[in-house]
Scaffold this active site. Structure first.
Site, short mmCIF file in Angstrom:
data_model
loop_
_atom_site.label_atom_id
_atom_site.label_comp_id
_atom_site.label_asym_id
_atom_site.label_seq_id
_atom_site.Cartn_x
_atom_site.Cartn_y
_atom_site.Cartn_z
N HIS A 47 -2.78 -13.67 15.59
CA HIS A 47 -3.50 -13.66 14.32
C HIS A 47 -3.21 -14.97 13.60
O HIS A 47 -2.16 -15.59 13.82
CB HIS A 47 -3.04 -12.50 13.45
CG HIS A 47 -3.50 -11.17 13.92
ND1 HIS A 47 -3.66 -10.10 13.08
CD2 HIS A 47 -3.85 -10.71 15.16
CE1 HIS A 47 -4.08 -9.04 13.76
NE2 HIS A 47 -4.19 -9.39 15.03
N GLU A 92 -2.15 -15.69 10.68
CA GLU A 92 -0.87 -15.71 9.96
C GLU A 92 0.30 -15.95 10.89
O GLU A 92 1.19 -16.76 10.60
CB GLU A 92 -0.64 -14.40 9.21
CG GLU A 92 -1.69 -14.07 8.18
CD GLU A 92 -2.79 -13.15 8.71
OE1 GLU A 92 -3.31 -13.41 9.84
OE2 GLU A 92 -3.15 -12.20 8.02
N CYS A 110 -2.92 -7.79 7.93
CA CYS A 110 -2.80 -6.45 8.52
C CYS A 110 -1.32 -6.03 8.51
O CYS A 110 -0.45 -6.80 8.08
CB CYS A 110 -3.35 -6.46 9.94
SG CYS A 110 -2.32 -7.41 11.11
N CYS A 130 0.95 -8.49 10.55
CA CYS A 130 1.16 -9.76 9.84
C CYS A 130 2.01 -9.56 8.59
O CYS A 130 2.85 -10.39 8.27
CB CYS A 130 -0.17 -10.40 9.52
SG CYS A 130 -1.05 -10.94 11.01
#
Length: 156
Positions: free
Chosen positions: A47, A49, A90, A93
């Site tokens: 992801h 992040e 999410c 993260c």
């Protein structure tokens, strides 16, 4: 946030959802950047992040080796840093943010289906955790959301 939006624009070239993230060091300089790379590298944890956090930690480790008296060599904590991301993090993260000790998270669009920074869950501000970053939401939310909607309109 505009730099994070520009970073997010790189993701669709590999079929990834356009989410971009930056980690700013205590002095405001960009020390990590990332965009979604799950499709590009075949890694479900890639992801934006996480990619940005990994790069920031590596850059701090490298700087610590080169600068006597600064951060300790091998230091992984991102204390004093800010994460800027185009979409609400999410749960995965949010956990990475808490564990990396980032002080502040700034995000654009809400993620009502998977958000863990205030919409669906509020992991980062859970009082039971040992670290709770400041969360600033809705920065350029319409622009961030439009980028995501544009992507999904062409991929449905």
């Amino acid at each position: 946030m505009r730099l994070a939006i520009a970073e997010a624009a790189l993701a669709p070239a590999t079929g990834d959802v356009p989410v971009g993230a930056l980690v700013l060091g205590p002095d405001g300089e960009v020390i990590g950047r990332g965009h979604n790379e799950r499709e590009a590298v075949g890694d479900p944890t890639a992801h934006a992040e996480v990619v940005a956090i990994r790069q920031a930690a590596e850059n701090l480790r490298t700087a610590a080796r080169a600068t006597p008296g600064g951060r300790r060599e091998g230091e992984w904590r991102l204390t004093g840093c800010t994460l800027v991301v185009t979409l609400e993090p999410c749960t995965m993260c949010a956990g990475a943010i808490v564990l990396s000790r980032i002080d502040r998270v700034v995000y654009g669009a809400l993620d009502e289906k998977a958000g863990a920074a205030g919409s669906l869950f509020d992991v980062m501000r859970d009082r039971r955790l040992n670290h709770r970053p400041e969360v600033i939401r809705g920065v350029l939310a319409e622009e961030c959301g439009a980028q995501l909607r544009g992507f999904f309109d062409t991929h449905r």
